[in-house]
Design an enzyme around this catalytic site. Structure first.
Site, PDB file in Angstrom:
ATOM      1  N   PRO A 135       0.840  -1.216   0.000  1.00 11.78           N
ATOM      2  CA  PRO A 135       0.000   0.000   0.000  1.00 11.78           C
ATOM      3  C   PRO A 135       0.871   1.260   0.000  1.00 11.78           C
ATOM      4  CG  PRO A 135      -0.019  -1.043   2.170  1.00 11.78           C
ATOM      5  CD  PRO A 135       0.856  -1.879   1.311  1.00 11.78           C
ATOM      6  N   ASP A 139       5.711   2.798   2.283  1.00 12.87           N
ATOM      7  CA  ASP A 139       4.940   1.572   2.514  1.00 12.87           C
ATOM      8  C   ASP A 139       4.109   1.811   3.780  1.00 12.87           C
ATOM      9  OD1 ASP A 139       3.953  -0.904   3.209  1.00 12.87           O
ATOM     10  OD2 ASP A 139       5.855  -1.975   2.914  1.00 12.87           O
ATOM     11  N   HIS A 140       2.800   1.892   3.604  1.00  7.55           N
ATOM     12  CA  HIS A 140       1.948   2.310   4.724  1.00  7.55           C
ATOM     13  C   HIS A 140       1.930   1.275   5.839  1.00  7.55           C
ATOM     14  CE1 HIS A 140      -0.717   4.971   6.698  1.00  7.55           C
ATOM     15  NE2 HIS A 140      -1.363   5.457   5.627  1.00  7.55           N
ATOM     16  N   ARG A 141       2.402   0.088   5.523  1.00  8.97           N
ATOM     17  CA  ARG A 141       2.399  -0.932   6.569  1.00  8.97           C
ATOM     18  C   ARG A 141       3.433  -0.614   7.656  1.00  8.97           C
ATOM     19  NH1 ARG A 141       3.484  -6.045   2.922  1.00  8.97           N
ATOM     20  NH2 ARG A 141       5.031  -4.535   2.221  1.00  8.97           N
TER      21      ARG A 141
END
Lengths: 462, 326, 432
Positions: A262, A434-436
């Protein structure tokens, strides 16, 4: 004392013998060393000599009959000696060598099964019948023609036969790096996939995530030209070129990046006057240093990463990995693709060290001389398309890294400072996160730090 | 250290070992009064006397067998073949007697003997006097086969061979007798058998070369360095036992290997080395092992043809480029 | 006294002892054998006039060679009238032996007889074991030739050396290797004298200076020359006996060795056991000039023609040669005419000679001859014979049991004894 006459071993390889002729008959006197019979062996017809003295009392096999090695075939004894026990014994006797030779022979049924024709499919046939036609046509193609087409057709040949031609080393490297050999095109003789092909594939993988539009493919250019040509009616003319293996790898890797990761993007504009001033100053001190703006960005990004470890991180399924060093991957355009050599511990290196290292790595990257450890394992990447006049762009993360910084061109732009319009050297950067592992605010704070240092490079020395 | 020729280095080794051990004697055609057909044994008759340095009739089978017999009962003969071409006459005694005596006697009779002399290609002496014999002897368990490429190696290896308790075939390259190099003067200087020597270090390709091919390989490596290819040159020095580990380590590093030899290719030592590399380093090969051998014909007399029959620097350079896919 | 061959060579002449078998020699020589000369005079002209039949192959042999109804002699060594010739020879052997017996003490005589009988019985047992599959490979029996090894080896010291060919069970036993160790070697057992690695053709015993059976025809001749060279080099007075068959004489190794031995004066005694067949090829089909002893002239080596059926003749001839070797470091060539009663090996079809021929020779069986001489001289009687026979049989039975019970070599033995100094490649430590 009776002498048992056994079928003798008369040659090293003999297993049984045929009695071709008795030279004595029952009742004849025989003495040691006297010829008793002629035996046909596997080698020759030989005389069997008596190994005892006495009278040939009993002949147990007829002329023409065969006996295995060791079988009792006659008895020599004194004329009045009782040999009945020996005679009876011979009936039940199963000499060891004869047993052995019997065992060695397969059972008749088994032998038949073995020799009966049981068609084993040829190696190529295991693929099933569906592609048998294709295979037939491939087989029908004269080999000489295929060989003449060089490495490309070598690959096609290899593919059509379902067999990959790959050097042992390349096979091992591919297995270790998880590269699918079928997606590669070999550049060795006959299309053999060799070490450098794996290296190229791996570098492609790394940089594929780092920067997207690198070079406009030649045939696109031609398409544009053709569209502007007088022939505009109807559908556009076109030609198909097989996607190169590196292109296919890029495609596959991009999908695995943008798909499962994401992405979100943060952009900021940085005033670069002081950084540019510093660069000029340093290069005036020593023209050999040849510090670039990108070298300064690398150095500053590394410093910012140490300050913001959340950004210098990697999502690892069940954990988040935070790196202690800032190993910066630097995207380098090469012929037919790109590769990201890594500047290790950029946070701890001087600008001149970084500059020299990047130059050296880029040079070797262009000559495909990088070793795998030199283009893998970065913690963060930087892609700079400023030299192509790109103002700003977004880059695709190079997994498993947490972020990539896309650097646009530096140009003079009007900005407002203290209520007045002034002209400044401005540069836009966009970070893909990386939104994680990175949230909006985390990323923003990192960019703040980056911006602060680039605008006031003296922070580097305080 | 002193700079001397390989011929002088061999002479030193013979002299030192014969002074060291009274059981060592030297026998062969023209070794004594003629001072050696190639002058390797020059001065030994004067120094050691006719009991220890013995001229023989031209009777290779006979004196080779005589040497083996003497070795059975405790002497340590050095049997010189004027050239290894003539050892062909003596192969029954070398192979059937020397190589097998210890084994077939159940360990009772060791054969400490050295068969030595020049071998390999010579200068314009045609087919019967110009051939490499090492693959013949290396084939047989029981024999050790040594081929030095420098004066120092020649001295150190010959001394070790004379001290060794097994039959050693020691092949000196006829064209290399005049080659010069640094040689230690220490009479206890020896080089273990079965130990390869890395004559040049490199990273991109390995050249395995022995005897005459070592200087050729080093010249090729120099040229290739200028072309950006870094070559490692390995000299096994002992053909049997073969230090394959050193070769394999190098191949694991460079992933590419060329085996050079002046002998015929078929059933040759390079074939064996290639096979061992395949067995031990298959997964490290980026290209098939490449052999560069002498051509598969008897040696011609004509100078131009002879030159074509022996591998040269250009062939080695081309072979290394081929395995490097360049 | 110099060579009496009129060949011009200066080979020393030995005293004649033994040539009772002269009837076996080609006629031209028989005419000139007259005295006590070892080198029976051979005039080259006479040699050239040898009867044509000697040159003929068996296919073209004339009927005059016939030795019996429907049979033809192919050896050329049996006289036209073999019965007459053999009986004459028999008589001579007996006379000669009786004469020689006086020079040897009784104990030695009985021991010689015991050894001959031991070898005979040992070989018979080996044949039996071979036919039962207990002995593998080749097995060359010595039956008929016992007098040669036993007579010759009885004339040397235990520290003297013996090398021989692949027909060596008898020599091994004569040199002192126990029948146990010889039989175990035949069986391929670890108790064998070569620990089961040599077999029938490669018996060795370092402690007894038995330097092997060698299986390449003539291969042991240069080796023996080297052993003799070493004795001279080291200054010992040990001598070397080198046994070989007459077929080895055609090999270069024989001529090369004799040349070196005389050139360098080496204490080697070359004993050619002329059993008249190289495998299946008779002497006259294989050798242009068949008087082997006289080939020594070419090298000026002393030589002698000896009756190989007379153990005392062989012993005496060898003793003289040993003396020359020990005192003067000089080589000798003995041609010992003998005959093998069995096939070349156990896999010999026997098609190349007639039964009658074998039987004629068996009338001069060296064991029987010696027994009858000893009996006539009152040295041994039937009772004593039975005792010797019994003890010999027991010894052979013991050897058989020992061989059967001896363990096979362990599988690890496959890899031992290849090198005396095995080297681990790549080891930087100096070699031993």
């Amino acid at each position: 004392m009776a002498t048992q006459v056994i079928m003798p071993k008369l040659s090293p390889t003999m297993e049984e013998g045929q009695l071709s002729r008795w030279l004595k008959k029952e009742g004849d006197k025989v003495s040691m060393g006297e010829p008793l019979a002629e035996i046909d062996t596997d080698k020759a017809t030989m005389e069997m000599q008596a190994l005892g003295n006495g009278v040939l009392r009993k002949i147990l096999i007829k002329e023409g009959e065969s006996a295995p090695l060791g079988q009792l075939i006659a008895i020599i004894a004194e004329p009045d000696e009782d040999i009945s026990a020996l005679e009876q014994g011979s009936a039940a006797q199963a000499p060891v060598p004869s047993n052995k030779s019997t065992e060695a022979k397969p059972e008749p049924a088994a032998a038949a099964a073995i020799s009966s024709p049981s068609p084993v499919p040829a190696a190529g046939e295991v693929n099933g019948s569906s592609d048998s036609q294709a295979r037939q046509s491939a087989n029908a193609e004269p080999r000489g023609g295929a060989a003449g087409n060089g490495s490309q057709s070598g690959t096609a040949d290899a593919t059509s036969s379902g067999r990959l031609i790959v050097s042992p080393l390349a096979a091992r490297m591919a297995a270790e790096a998880g590269v699918d050999l079928r997606s590669l095109s070999g550049t060795g003789p006959g299309g053999r996939i060799v070490k450098r092909d794996i290296e190229a594939a791996l570098s492609q993988t790394k940089t594929a995530g780092a920067a997207t539009p690198m070079q406009v493919p030649q045939h696109h250019l031609r398409a544009v030209e053709s569209s502007s040509s007088p022939q505009t009616a109807g559908p556009s003319t076109y030609h198909d070129e097989p996607a190169s293996e590196i292109r296919r790898t890029i495609a596959r890797r991009l999908v695995t990046s943008l798909g499962p990761i994401p992405h979100f993007f943060l952009t900021t504009e940085i005033e670069m006057d002081r950084a540019a001033e510093m660069r000029r100053g340093i290069n005036e001190l020593d023209p050999d240093l040849r510090i670039s703006i990108n070298d300064i960005v690398i150095k500053v990004a590394a410093a910012a990463l140490i300050a913001h470890p959340q950004v210098n991180s990697s999502f690892q399924d069940k954990s988040v990995r935070y790196y202690e060093r800032a190993d910066i991957g630097v995207a380098v355009a090469i012929e037919d693709g790109l590769i990201t050599p890594v500047v290790r511990s950029a946070d701890g290196k001087s600008l001149s060290e970084i500059a020299r290292e990047v130059r050296e790595l880029a040079e070797r990257a262009r000559h495909r001389k990088l070793r795998p450890e030199e283009y893998t394992g970065a913690t963060f990447s930087i892609s700079n398309l400023g030299m192509f006049g790109i103002d700003e762009f977004t880059a695709v993360i190079n997994p498993p890294e947490g972020a990539i910084l896309a650097v646009g061109s530096m140009s003079l732009r009007p900005v407002v400072r203290d209520g007045e319009i002034v002209v400044r050297q401005m540069m836009r950067v966009t970070m893909s996160c990386d939104h994680r592992v990175i949230d909006g605010a985390t990323g923003a704070k990192f960019l703040q730090t980056l911006k602060k240092i680039l605008e006031n490079p003296l922070y580097l020395v305080v | 250290m002193a700079v001397i020729t390989m011929r002088e280095a061999l002479n030193q080794a013979l002299r030192e070992e014969m002074l060291r051990d009274q059981n060592v004697f030297l026998m062969g055609e023209e070794v004594a009064e003629y001072q050696g057909a190639y002058k390797v044994t020059k001065g030994l008759l004067e120094a050691l006397g006719p009991k220890r340095v013995i001229d023989t009739p031209i009777t290779e089978l006979g004196f080779a067998g005589l040497g083996v017999g003497a070795a059975m009962v405790g002497l340590r003969p050095i049997i010189e073949f004027m050239t290894f071409n003539f050892s062909i006459l003596a192969t029954d005694q070398i192979i059937n007697s020397a190589a097998k005596m210890l084994y077939m006697s159940g360990g009772q009779f060791k054969i400490p003997i050295v068969f030595r002399g020049p071998g390999g290609s010579a200068f314009q002496v045609s087919s019967q006097h110009s051939q490499a014999m090492e693959s013949w002897f290396a084939y047989f368990p029981g024999l050790k086969v040594v081929m030095p490429s420098t004066p120092a190696d020649a001295k150190g290896l010959l001394k070790t061979s004379i001290r060794d308790d097994d039959p050693v075939i020691f092949i000196e390259q006829e064209r290399m007798y005049g080659n010069k190099g640094d040689v230690p003067e220490d009479p206890e200087f020896t080089i273990p058998l079965g130990l390869a020597d890395v004559k040049r270090e490199g990273t991109d390709a390995t050249i395995v070369a022995r005897s005459l091919m070592v200087p050729v390989a080093l010249k090729a490596a120099e040229q290739l360095e200028k072309q950006g290819i870094s070559c490692e040159v390995i000299d096994p020095r002992t053909i049997r036992p073969l230090d394959i580990d050193t070769i394999v380590e190098s191949v694991k590093k460079t992933n590419r290997v060329v085996v050079a030899e002046e002998s015929h290719p078929f059933c040759g030592v390079a074939a064996e080395i290639s096979m061992e590399i395949m067995e031990r380093a298959f997964d490290y090969l980026d290209a098939p092992v490449k052999r560069v051998s002498g051509v598969d014909v008897p040696m011609p007399y004509a100078k131009n043809l002879e030159a074509l029959a022996i591998p040269d620097v250009d062939q080695l350079v081309a072979a290394v480029r081929e395995v490097s896919y360049i | 006294m110099q060579c009496a061959h009129f060949c011009g060579c200066r080979a020393p002449v030995l005293h004649v002892l033994t040539n009772v078998a002269y009837n076996q020699r080609p006629k031209t020589q028989q005419q000139t054998v007259s005295s006590a000369l070892v080198h029976t005079a051979l005039k080259r002209q006479e040699s050239n006039r040898r009867p044509v039949r000697k040159q003929m192959s068996k296919q073209t042999a004339p009927s005059e060679m016939s030795t019996g109804p429907g049979e033809k002699s192919r050896t050329g060594v049996i006289d036209q009238n073999p019965l007459k010739a053999v009986s004459q020879q028999l008589k001579t052997v007996k006379q000669e032996q009786k004469h020689r017996v006086d020079d040897v003490d009784e104990k030695t005589l009985i021991e010689l007889y015991r050894q001959m009988l031991l070898v005979r019985r040992f070989e018979e047992k080996a044949a039996e074991a071979y036919s039962m599959g207990k002995i593998g490979g080749f097995c060359h029996l010595y039956i008929g030739q016992e007098a040669v090894a036993i007579g010759a080896i009885s004339a040397i010291r235990t520290d003297d050396y013996v090398l021989t060919s692949y027909r060596e069970h008898g020599h091994a036993i004569a040199k002192g290797i126990s029948p146990d160790a010889v039989m175990a070697e035949l069986f391929g057992k670890s108790g064998g004298c070569s620990h089961g690695k040599g077999g029938s053709m490669h018996m060795f015993d370092r402690n007894l200076n038995f330097l092997g059976g060698h299986a390449i025809v003539g291969g042991q001749i240069p080796l023996a020359t080297g052993v003799a060279f070493a004795s001279k080099y080291k200054g010992t007075d040990q001598v070397t006996l080198c046994f070989f068959g007459e077929a080895a004489v055609n090999q270069g190794a024989f001529h090369e060795s004799l040349n070196m031995a005389q050139l360098w004066k080496l204490p080697c005694i070359y004993i050619c056991e002329n059993n008249q067949y190289g495998m299946g090829t008779s002497l006259d089909r294989a050798m242009s000039f068949q008087n082997i002893a006289e080939k020594a002239c070419a090298y000026e080596i002393a030589s002698e023609f000896v009756d190989g059926m007379d153990v005392l003749a062989v012993r005496e001839a060898t003793a003289q040669a040993v003396e020359r070797a020990r005192k003067d470091h000089l080589p000798t060539l003995l041609e010992v005419r003998t005959y093998r009663f069995m096939g070349h090996s156990m896999s010999d079809p026997g098609s190349y000679r007639t039964r009658a021929e074998i039987e004629k020779h068996q009338e001069r069986d060296p064991v029987k001859l010696f027994f009858s001489t000893l009996k006539e001289k009152g040295i041994i009687d039937d009772a004593a014979l039975a005792e010797v026979e019994k003890s010999v049989r027991e010894e052979v039975e013991h050897a058989l049991r020992f061989a059967e019970e001896s363990p096979s070599p362990g599988p690890e033995e496959l890899y031992t004894d290849v090198y005396s100094n095995p080297i681990v490649p790549g080891n930087r430590a100096p070699n031993k």
